[in-house]
Enzyme design. Sequence first.
Site, PDB file in Angstrom:
ATOM      1  N   ASN A   1     -25.567   0.442  -9.452  1.00  0.00           N
ATOM      2  CA  ASN A   1     -26.824   0.103  -9.142  1.00  0.00           C
ATOM      3  C   ASN A   1     -27.823   0.482 -10.208  1.00  0.00           C
ATOM      4  O   ASN A   1     -28.854  -0.252 -10.260  1.00  0.00           O
ATOM      5  CB  ASN A   1     -27.351   0.497  -7.800  1.00  0.00           C
TER       6      ASN A   1
ATOM      7  N   GLY B   1     -22.197   7.927  -6.427  1.00  0.00           N
ATOM      8  CA  GLY B   1     -21.789   6.617  -5.563  1.00  0.00           C
ATOM      9  C   GLY B   1     -21.755   7.048  -4.273  1.00  0.00           C
ATOM     10  O   GLY B   1     -22.623   7.912  -3.703  1.00  0.00           O
ATOM     11  N   GLY B   2     -20.858   6.193  -3.537  1.00  0.00           N
ATOM     12  CA  GLY B   2     -21.104   6.120  -1.828  1.00  0.00           C
ATOM     13  C   GLY B   2     -20.348   7.543  -1.592  1.00  0.00           C
ATOM     14  O   GLY B   2     -19.528   8.070  -2.048  1.00  0.00           O
TER      15      GLY B   2
ATOM     16  N   THR C   1     -16.523   7.607  -1.217  1.00  0.00           N
ATOM     17  CA  THR C   1     -15.744   7.725  -2.424  1.00  0.00           C
ATOM     18  C   THR C   1     -15.930   9.416  -2.866  1.00  0.00           C
ATOM     19  O   THR C   1     -15.001   9.944  -3.195  1.00  0.00           O
ATOM     20  CB  THR C   1     -16.148   7.068  -3.706  1.00  0.00           C
ATOM     21  N   GLY C   2     -16.968   9.770  -2.626  1.00  0.00           N
ATOM     22  CA  GLY C   2     -17.598  11.084  -3.094  1.00  0.00           C
ATOM     23  C   GLY C   2     -16.725  12.033  -2.200  1.00  0.00           C
ATOM     24  O   GLY C   2     -16.184  13.081  -2.891  1.00  0.00           O
TER      25      GLY C   2
ATOM     26  N   GLU D   1     -24.067  13.089  -6.286  1.00  0.00           N
ATOM     27  CA  GLU D   1     -25.146  12.255  -5.959  1.00  0.00           C
ATOM     28  C   GLU D   1     -24.702  10.999  -5.011  1.00  0.00           C
ATOM     29  O   GLU D   1     -24.136  10.223  -5.600  1.00  0.00           O
ATOM     30  CB  GLU D   1     -25.688  11.924  -7.442  1.00  0.00           C
TER      31      GLU D   1
ATOM     32  N   CYS E   1     -30.369   4.294  -3.978  1.00  0.00           N
ATOM     33  CA  CYS E   1     -29.875   5.457  -3.262  1.00  0.00           C
ATOM     34  C   CYS E   1     -30.975   6.012  -2.533  1.00  0.00           C
ATOM     35  O   CYS E   1     -31.051   6.553  -1.420  1.00  0.00           O
ATOM     36  CB  CYS E   1     -29.424   6.713  -4.142  1.00  0.00           C
TER      37      CYS E   1
HETATM   38  P1  NAP Z   1     -18.904   3.593  -5.135  1.00  0.00           P
HETATM   39  O1  NAP Z   1     -17.956   2.385  -4.411  1.00  0.00           O
HETATM   40  O2  NAP Z   1     -18.393   4.800  -4.294  1.00  0.00           O
HETATM   41  O3  NAP Z   1     -18.202   3.762  -6.747  1.00  0.00           O
HETATM   42  C1  NAP Z   1     -18.795   4.610  -7.446  1.00  0.00           C
HETATM   43  C2  NAP Z   1     -17.776   4.838  -8.630  1.00  0.00           C
HETATM   44  O4  NAP Z   1     -16.671   5.555  -8.186  1.00  0.00           O
HETATM   45  C3  NAP Z   1     -17.348   3.598  -9.384  1.00  0.00           C
HETATM   46  O5  NAP Z   1     -17.441   3.831 -10.852  1.00  0.00           O
HETATM   47  C4  NAP Z   1     -15.892   3.343  -8.885  1.00  0.00           C
HETATM   48  O6  NAP Z   1     -15.078   2.795  -9.431  1.00  0.00           O
HETATM   49  C5  NAP Z   1     -15.585   4.881  -8.559  1.00  0.00           C
HETATM   50  N1  NAP Z   1     -14.263   5.192  -7.783  1.00  0.00           N
HETATM   51  C6  NAP Z   1     -13.960   4.337  -6.606  1.00  0.00           C
HETATM   52  N2  NAP Z   1     -12.946   4.696  -6.057  1.00  0.00           N
HETATM   53  C7  NAP Z   1     -12.707   6.017  -7.049  1.00  0.00           C
HETATM   54  C8  NAP Z   1     -11.436   7.134  -6.655  1.00  0.00           C
HETATM   55  N3  NAP Z   1     -10.577   7.004  -5.860  1.00  0.00           N
HETATM   56  N4  NAP Z   1     -11.354   7.992  -7.690  1.00  0.00           N
HETATM   57  C9  NAP Z   1     -12.504   7.894  -8.667  1.00  0.00           C
HETATM   58  N5  NAP Z   1     -13.375   7.142  -8.820  1.00  0.00           N
HETATM   59  C10 NAP Z   1     -13.629   6.207  -7.812  1.00  0.00           C
HETATM   60  O7  NAP Z   1     -20.285   3.402  -5.115  1.00  0.00           O
HETATM   61  P2  NAP Z   1     -21.251   2.049  -5.696  1.00  0.00           P
HETATM   62  O8  NAP Z   1     -20.767   0.861  -4.689  1.00  0.00           O
HETATM   63  O9  NAP Z   1     -20.660   1.921  -6.942  1.00  0.00           O
HETATM   64  O10 NAP Z   1     -22.609   2.543  -5.500  1.00  0.00           O
HETATM   65  C11 NAP Z   1     -23.074   2.554  -4.565  1.00  0.00           C
HETATM   66  C12 NAP Z   1     -23.291   4.005  -3.863  1.00  0.00           C
HETATM   67  O11 NAP Z   1     -24.066   4.799  -4.947  1.00  0.00           O
HETATM   68  C13 NAP Z   1     -24.577   4.028  -2.736  1.00  0.00           C
HETATM   69  O12 NAP Z   1     -23.902   4.584  -1.845  1.00  0.00           O
HETATM   70  C14 NAP Z   1     -25.580   4.765  -3.386  1.00  0.00           C
HETATM   71  O13 NAP Z   1     -26.511   5.205  -2.303  1.00  0.00           O
HETATM   72  C15 NAP Z   1     -24.894   5.843  -4.413  1.00  0.00           C
HETATM   73  N6  NAP Z   1     -25.944   6.222  -5.261  1.00  0.00           N
HETATM   74  C16 NAP Z   1     -26.384   7.454  -5.345  1.00  0.00           C
HETATM   75  C17 NAP Z   1     -27.147   7.951  -6.231  1.00  0.00           C
HETATM   76  C18 NAP Z   1     -27.849   9.541  -6.343  1.00  0.00           C
HETATM   77  O14 NAP Z   1     -28.105   9.962  -7.274  1.00  0.00           O
HETATM   78  N7  NAP Z   1     -27.712  10.126  -5.174  1.00  0.00           N
HETATM   79  C19 NAP Z   1     -27.693   7.030  -7.289  1.00  0.00           C
HETATM   80  C20 NAP Z   1     -27.157   5.662  -7.301  1.00  0.00           C
HETATM   81  C21 NAP Z   1     -26.146   5.371  -6.448  1.00  0.00           C
HETATM   82  P3  NAP Z   1     -14.820   1.070  -9.483  1.00  0.00           P
HETATM   83  O15 NAP Z   1     -15.985   0.312  -9.498  1.00  0.00           O
HETATM   84  O16 NAP Z   1     -13.788   0.716 -10.461  1.00  0.00           O
HETATM   85  O17 NAP Z   1     -14.258   0.825  -8.004  1.00  0.00           O
END
Ligand code: NAP
Length: 477
Positions: A156, A232-233, A236-237, A252, A286
Amino acid sequence: MMTTIKGKKMFIGGRWIEKLNTMDVCDPEDNSIITTVPKASKEDMLATIKMAEEGAGIAAKMPVHERISILNKAADYVEKYHELFANTIASEGSKTIKEARGEVSRCIETLRLSAEEARRINGETIPFDQMPGHENRIGYYYNFPIGIIAAITPFNDPLNLVAHKIGPAIASGNAIIVKPASLTPLSALLLAEAFDDAGLPEKVLSVITGSGSEIGDTLVTHPSIRMVSFTGGLETGESIAKKAGLKKLSMELGSNSPVIVLDDADVDDAVNGSVSGAFGAVGQNCLGVQRIFIHDDVYVRFTDKFIQQIEQYKVGRKKDEQTDMGPLISEQEAIRVEQWVQEAIDEGAELLTGGHRDGAFYEPTVLTNVTPTAKIAREEIFGPVVILFRICDLSDAIDQANSVNYGLQAGIFTKDIHQAFEAIGSLEVGGLLINDSSDYRIDGMPFGGVKGSGLGREGVKFSIQDMVEPKVVQFKL
Ligand code: NAP
């Protein structure tokens, strides 16, 4: 010198690498293929980590003036190619061109802040004589880099959230491996070009493209990785945190941020802040506003103005200068949002505006009469949907705001300093905005959440604190 995106190549230890196995990068607006990038394998990841092991030694020996110079040169490069960076974000991601330009400007700020903070990584002398019998000892501690940082980033904010990891890592003398989101890898690769052009020594930085579920485990479980910095989400986190083992973690994660509008609020201000806070980046933010708690006495006034403003919101093509809101990151995501809204309506929610989908586009949508236990009120919608709740007083709002498993940021609109302090003390969040929505951040402030919103804080100086460790030096006289 550069002019184009180096598509089809990833940046491994300072070299641009092609692979036969590739992934398409698409524009979510029409699903057209922009380019392809390599789909790295586990072996590629292991080779990248091996290079970073050497890179960590090189990075740690880089004098601070060199780190500062490289970070500033990378910032200059982003500044010089500002529009290209913005176009890349607006092509591969969801943001409009206006929003993308804002993100590029923030990336420049993040890199310059990193350059400034590099000179402030200090230690302290230690008064050993505080303990009887230790009068003949003097010493100090200094902060040394931890080694290799694994950075995993979401779709995002595909540029600035990567800068928030690379900038502090280089400022603090670490090597870093970035695994950007598969949907938006081009902005991260373009940032790697900036560091390549700035003269960053080889092996210090890698940007490896590939599927997180396929190569993520190899990265986060490897014993040479000393810190996993993840954005990320929640799901995943949490799974990464369980697997990572004995490593530093920065998490985060997401939220479903609350905004509270009290009876003494400036309603126009509250409406303006809530509209942009809810629908900026198509609600895929987020800290975006998801739940608004409005005092009974101003509920009708707020709601009428809120809906009126939303209905003027222009949904359209991302690169049209007049567009306020583009498509979600994929049609699949838009379908998910549509299903969540339908589920809420089936359970008795009332749709005040929006609710229509066209491909990856979903209208700005407002719901009311949502039960606090409904999924849409408890989980992170990550789309352009807002829920309005009536409240009778501040304590009612605080109870409801705190009733979820998230706590990133919150906003409150009130002129009463006592109510503001009550909210400051009681809301379970990492940041509270008084007379603004939750959707506020500058890159030099501590940013992060509590509960399911994460662990640790970013914001350059605060990331650097996690990326170094103190070493004590003591002389016995
Ligand atoms: P996501 O699906 O959790 O993916 C984030 C990253 O994790 C991607 O690079 C993804 O790779 C990677 N990933 C997925 N599975 C993994 C695994 N098993 N091991 C290691 N890495 C893995 O999140 P998103 O849909 O891209 O982003 C949206 C989320 O991010 C929302 O929940 C949002 O609130 C959060 N966010 C938080 C902040 C903050 O600062 N607090 C800022 C921005 C966004 P792939 O793309 O290859 O699957």
